[in-house]
Design a protein around this motif. Structure first.
Motif, PDB file in Angstrom:
ATOM      1  N   HIS A 199       0.827  -1.207   0.000  1.00 17.41           N
ATOM      2  CA  HIS A 199       0.000   0.000   0.000  1.00 17.41           C
ATOM      3  C   HIS A 199       0.861   1.256   0.000  1.00 17.41           C
ATOM      4  CE1 HIS A 199      -2.813  -2.993   1.843  1.00 17.41           C
ATOM      5  NE2 HIS A 199      -3.636  -2.418   0.980  1.00 17.41           N
ATOM      6  N   LEU A 200       0.343   2.282  -0.633  1.00 18.82           N
ATOM      7  CA  LEU A 200       0.900   3.624  -0.523  1.00 18.82           C
ATOM      8  C   LEU A 200      -0.114   4.455   0.244  1.00 18.82           C
ATOM      9  CD1 LEU A 200       3.008   5.845  -1.450  1.00 18.82           C
ATOM     10  CD2 LEU A 200       1.395   6.311  -3.313  1.00 18.82           C
ATOM     11  N   LEU A 201       0.331   5.152   1.279  1.00 19.38           N
ATOM     12  CA  LEU A 201      -0.551   6.043   2.034  1.00 19.38           C
ATOM     13  C   LEU A 201      -0.172   7.479   1.719  1.00 19.38           C
ATOM     14  CD1 LEU A 201      -0.971   3.349   3.509  1.00 19.38           C
ATOM     15  CD2 LEU A 201      -1.098   4.604   5.646  1.00 19.38           C
ATOM     16  N   SER A 202      -1.172   8.330   1.598  1.00 12.70           N
ATOM     17  CA  SER A 202      -0.899   9.739   1.320  1.00 12.70           C
ATOM     18  C   SER A 202      -1.765  10.621   2.203  1.00 12.70           C
ATOM     19  CB  SER A 202      -1.158  10.047  -0.164  1.00 12.70           C
ATOM     20  OG  SER A 202      -2.510   9.773  -0.512  1.00 12.70           O
ATOM     21  N   GLY A 203      -1.208  11.771   2.551  1.00 12.28           N
ATOM     22  CA  GLY A 203      -1.932  12.760   3.355  1.00 12.28           C
ATOM     23  C   GLY A 203      -1.749  14.128   2.724  1.00 12.28           C
ATOM     24  N   SER A 204      -2.777  14.953   2.848  1.00 10.60           N
ATOM     25  CA  SER A 204      -2.805  16.189   2.078  1.00 10.60           C
ATOM     26  C   SER A 204      -3.287  17.371   2.905  1.00 10.60           C
ATOM     27  CB  SER A 204      -3.732  15.974   0.872  1.00 10.60           C
ATOM     28  OG  SER A 204      -4.171  17.183   0.307  1.00 10.60           O
ATOM     29  N   ARG A 205      -3.134  18.530   2.306  1.00  4.77           N
ATOM     30  CA  ARG A 205      -3.692  19.741   2.889  1.00  4.77           C
ATOM     31  C   ARG A 205      -5.222  19.674   2.907  1.00  4.77           C
ATOM     32  NH1 ARG A 205      -0.947  25.205   0.898  1.00  4.77           N
ATOM     33  NH2 ARG A 205       0.032  25.422   2.928  1.00  4.77           N
ATOM     34  N   ASP A 206      -5.804  18.731   2.150  1.00  2.00           N
ATOM     35  CA  ASP A 206      -7.266  18.564   2.161  1.00  2.00           C
ATOM     36  C   ASP A 206      -7.744  17.737   3.367  1.00  2.00           C
ATOM     37  OD1 ASP A 206      -6.715  15.884   1.525  1.00  2.00           O
ATOM     38  OD2 ASP A 206      -7.358  16.045  -0.562  1.00  2.00           O
ATOM     39  N   ALA A 207      -6.809  17.370   4.258  1.00  4.82           N
ATOM     40  CA  ALA A 207      -7.097  16.624   5.505  1.00  4.82           C
ATOM     41  C   ALA A 207      -7.483  15.163   5.264  1.00  4.82           C
ATOM     42  CB  ALA A 207      -8.166  17.324   6.350  1.00  4.82           C
ATOM     43  N   HIS A 208      -7.420  14.725   4.025  1.00  2.00           N
ATOM     44  CA  HIS A 208      -7.761  13.335   3.706  1.00  2.00           C
ATOM     45  C   HIS A 208      -6.537  12.432   3.768  1.00  2.00           C
ATOM     46  CE1 HIS A 208     -11.561  14.963   2.287  1.00  2.00           C
ATOM     47  NE2 HIS A 208     -12.011  13.741   2.091  1.00  2.00           N
ATOM     48  N   LEU A 209      -6.773  11.246   4.312  1.00  2.00           N
ATOM     49  CA  LEU A 209      -5.803  10.158   4.284  1.00  2.00           C
ATOM     50  C   LEU A 209      -6.278   9.190   3.207  1.00  2.00           C
ATOM     51  CD1 LEU A 209      -3.541   8.333   5.646  1.00  2.00           C
ATOM     52  CD2 LEU A 209      -5.384   7.429   7.065  1.00  2.00           C
ATOM     53  N   LYS A 210      -5.426   8.905   2.255  1.00  2.00           N
ATOM     54  CA  LYS A 210      -5.812   7.975   1.192  1.00  2.00           C
ATOM     55  C   LYS A 210      -4.869   6.771   1.174  1.00  2.00           C
ATOM     56  CE  LYS A 210      -8.188  11.266  -1.832  1.00  2.00           C
ATOM     57  NZ  LYS A 210      -9.529  10.660  -1.785  1.00  2.00           N
ATOM     58  N   VAL A 211      -5.451   5.623   0.822  1.00  2.00           N
ATOM     59  CA  VAL A 211      -4.700   4.372   0.730  1.00  2.00           C
ATOM     60  C   VAL A 211      -4.812   3.878  -0.708  1.00  2.00           C
ATOM     61  CG1 VAL A 211      -4.445   2.027   1.620  1.00  2.00           C
ATOM     62  CG2 VAL A 211      -5.303   3.839   3.133  1.00  2.00           C
ATOM     63  N   TRP A 212      -3.649   3.594  -1.317  1.00  2.00           N
ATOM     64  CA  TRP A 212      -3.604   3.146  -2.707  1.00  2.00           C
ATOM     65  C   TRP A 212      -2.995   1.749  -2.742  1.00  2.00           C
ATOM     66  CZ3 TRP A 212      -5.328   7.287  -5.825  1.00  2.00           C
ATOM     67  CH2 TRP A 212      -5.285   8.569  -5.229  1.00  2.00           C
ATOM     68  N   GLN A 213      -3.531   0.872  -3.601  1.00  2.00           N
ATOM     69  CA  GLN A 213      -3.029  -0.505  -3.703  1.00  2.00           C
ATOM     70  C   GLN A 213      -1.962  -0.588  -4.798  1.00  2.00           C
ATOM     71  OE1 GLN A 213      -7.130  -2.231  -3.990  1.00  2.00           O
ATOM     72  NE2 GLN A 213      -6.264  -3.784  -2.635  1.00  2.00           N
ATOM     73  N   THR A 214      -0.738  -0.834  -4.389  1.00  2.00           N
ATOM     74  CA  THR A 214       0.362  -0.795  -5.364  1.00  2.00           C
ATOM     75  C   THR A 214       0.236  -1.894  -6.424  1.00  2.00           C
ATOM     76  OG1 THR A 214       1.742  -2.117  -3.873  1.00  2.00           O
ATOM     77  CG2 THR A 214       2.000   0.260  -3.749  1.00  2.00           C
ATOM     78  N   ASN A 215      -0.222  -3.086  -6.024  1.00  2.00           N
ATOM     79  CA  ASN A 215      -0.287  -4.190  -6.991  1.00  2.00           C
ATOM     80  C   ASN A 215      -1.567  -4.178  -7.828  1.00  2.00           C
ATOM     81  OD1 ASN A 215      -1.958  -4.860  -4.930  1.00  2.00           O
ATOM     82  ND2 ASN A 215      -1.003  -6.834  -4.426  1.00  2.00           N
ATOM     83  N   GLN A 216      -2.414  -3.168  -7.612  1.00  2.00           N
ATOM     84  CA  GLN A 216      -3.626  -2.996  -8.444  1.00  2.00           C
ATOM     85  C   GLN A 216      -3.524  -1.682  -9.219  1.00  2.00           C
ATOM     86  OE1 GLN A 216      -6.358  -5.195  -8.343  1.00  2.00           O
ATOM     87  NE2 GLN A 216      -5.171  -6.524  -7.003  1.00  2.00           N
ATOM     88  N   SER A 217      -2.337  -1.423  -9.759  1.00  2.00           N
ATOM     89  CA  SER A 217      -2.090  -0.171 -10.502  1.00  2.00           C
ATOM     90  C   SER A 217      -2.437   1.061  -9.661  1.00  2.00           C
ATOM     91  CB  SER A 217      -2.879  -0.127 -11.816  1.00  2.00           C
ATOM     92  OG  SER A 217      -2.572  -1.249 -12.588  1.00  2.00           O
ATOM     93  N   TYR A 218      -2.167   0.959  -8.381  1.00  2.00           N
ATOM     94  CA  TYR A 218      -2.384   2.078  -7.447  1.00  2.00           C
ATOM     95  C   TYR A 218      -3.839   2.542  -7.407  1.00  2.00           C
ATOM     96  CZ  TYR A 218       2.656   2.557  -6.726  1.00  2.00           C
ATOM     97  OH  TYR A 218       3.962   2.336  -6.393  1.00  2.00           O
ATOM     98  N   GLN A 219      -4.747   1.593  -7.498  1.00  2.00           N
ATOM     99  CA  GLN A 219      -6.158   1.926  -7.318  1.00  2.00           C
ATOM    100  C   GLN A 219      -6.394   2.447  -5.912  1.00  2.00           C
ATOM    101  OE1 GLN A 219      -8.124  -1.639  -8.761  1.00  2.00           O
ATOM    102  NE2 GLN A 219     -10.017  -0.483  -8.977  1.00  2.00           N
ATOM    103  N   GLU A 220      -7.283   3.421  -5.782  1.00  2.00           N
ATOM    104  CA  GLU A 220      -7.602   3.937  -4.448  1.00  2.00           C
ATOM    105  C   GLU A 220      -8.387   2.885  -3.672  1.00  2.00           C
ATOM    106  OE1 GLU A 220     -10.331   7.416  -2.653  1.00  2.00           O
ATOM    107  OE2 GLU A 220      -8.895   8.139  -4.140  1.00  2.00           O
ATOM    108  N   TYR A 221      -7.880   2.525  -2.513  1.00  2.00           N
ATOM    109  CA  TYR A 221      -8.480   1.466  -1.700  1.00  2.00           C
ATOM    110  C   TYR A 221      -9.349   2.046  -0.587  1.00  2.00           C
ATOM    111  CZ  TYR A 221      -8.673  -2.413   1.656  1.00  2.00           C
ATOM    112  OH  TYR A 221      -9.091  -3.375   2.536  1.00  2.00           O
ATOM    113  N   ALA A 222      -8.916   3.178  -0.027  1.00  2.00           N
ATOM    114  CA  ALA A 222      -9.672   3.795   1.070  1.00  2.00           C
ATOM    115  C   ALA A 222      -9.375   5.278   1.102  1.00  2.00           C
ATOM    116  CB  ALA A 222      -9.274   3.160   2.405  1.00  2.00           C
ATOM    117  N   SER A 223     -10.362   6.040   1.590  1.00  2.00           N
ATOM    118  CA  SER A 223     -10.186   7.476   1.760  1.00  2.00           C
ATOM    119  C   SER A 223     -10.914   7.905   3.022  1.00  2.00           C
ATOM    120  CB  SER A 223     -10.749   8.232   0.550  1.00  2.00           C
ATOM    121  OG  SER A 223     -10.511   9.616   0.694  1.00  2.00           O
TER     122      SER A 223
END
Length: 306
Positions: A199-223
């Motif tokens: 997984h790749l996790l990202s955090g932003s100035r938009d206050a959202h935490l997003k989880v991306w699945q690396t082995n699924q072409s970085y599909q968004e898994y959770a927000s």
């Protein structure tokens, strides 16, 4: 349902004369470094946390540090003069590397490639050789700042968070653009791969935490709307079971890395937490310790009991 986690502040580290922007692990599990707006680079020992040791002073703010385990050197991202290579044992700057591009928000290191990546406010990503610190490549995919860089050695990829709201997935060797991840509506301040690389996790100035699945072409898994304001940093525990986020909303939050469920909020009201923005976290190898730094000029050491 009450949280299964108890948190206690075990130390407040003072000495910085301005905002503390960054924390970086050192050569031993109990050693870490801090730096910030006062240009001071300080070494701390978790076994004796009150005694910070000044190892360098540079002439402007430092947003980024990076420890190089092979050479035992510390890279200091200096907001005026580029990058400085610090011999912490000798407490001396042994090399200064002039890099253009403004301030440097992040420095990453791919030991398997012997490469260092430096992100600047003008959107450039500079690649240096980690042995001789020669510049190998400069790439610019945006005119907006590079805020955060994460390395996935298994996939030989970099994830780079930009202030144009995008995360760019690059080939770690060539810097060729592989993917652009859209989803955040503001500057991406922090990106991190899970220890297993899934997984790749990202955090932003938009206050959202997003989880991306690396082995699924970085599909968004959770927000998740994880905080009230900007998420400044995300860090995993060494065993990969938990991760922590920190924010401009003054809080630190601990999450389950399997379910991405919130487990604990550490704040001023309940735990004598920070009074202003929490900028960076360091999770030592001992999973029950967490370290945070803030605009309030202090560093807090937390004891976390799972």
């Amino acid at each position: 349902m009450g949280s299964p986690i108890t948190v206690q502040k075990v130390a407040t580290l003072t000495g910085h004369q301005d905002c503390v922007y960054t924390l970086e692990p050192g050569g031993q599990p109990n050693i870490f470094y801090s730096a910030g707006g006062d240009g001071m680079v300080v070494a701390w020992n978790l076994d004796n946390p009150e005694q910070g040791e000044l190892v360098a002073r540079v002439s402007s703010s430092v947003y980024a540090l990076r420890w190089l385990p092979e050479s035992g050197l510390l890279l200091v991202g200096h907001n005026q003069n580029g990058l400085q290579v610090l011999d912490v044992a000798g407490k001396k700057i042994i090399k200064s590397i002039a890099l253009g591009g403004g301030a440097f928000f992040d420095i990453a290191h791919a030991s398997h490639l012997q490469k260092i990546y430096v992100g600047a406010t003008n959107g450039t990503l500079t690649v240096l050789d980690s042995q001789d610190f020669q510049v190998q490549q400069v790439k610019q995919y945006s005119t907006k700042s590079v805020r955060s860089i994460a390395v996935n050695a298994a996939r030989n990829e970099l994830a780079v968070g930009y202030s144009d709201n995008l995360i760019r997935i690059l080939d770690a060797e060539t810097l060729a653009l592989k993917l652009e991840l859209e989803g955040h509506t503001n500057s991406v301040f922090t990106v991190v791969y899970s220890p297993d690389g899934q997984h790749l996790l990202s955090g932003s100035r938009d206050a959202h935490l997003k989880v991306w699945q690396t082995n699924q072409s970085y599909q968004e898994y959770a927000s998740n709307i994880a905080h009230l304001f900007t998420i400044n940093n995300i860090v995993f525990s060494s065993d990969g079971q938990y991760f922590a986020t920190c924010s401009m909303d003054k809080s630190v939050k601990i999450w389950d890395a399997r379910t991405f469920r919130l487990l604990k909020v550490i704040d001023k009201a309940r735990h004598a937490g920070h009074g202003t923005s929490v900028n960076k976290l360091f999770w030592p190898a001992r999973v029950n310790s967490l370290v945070s730094c803030s605009d309030d000029r202090t560093i807090s050491v937390w004891d976390i009991n799972f």
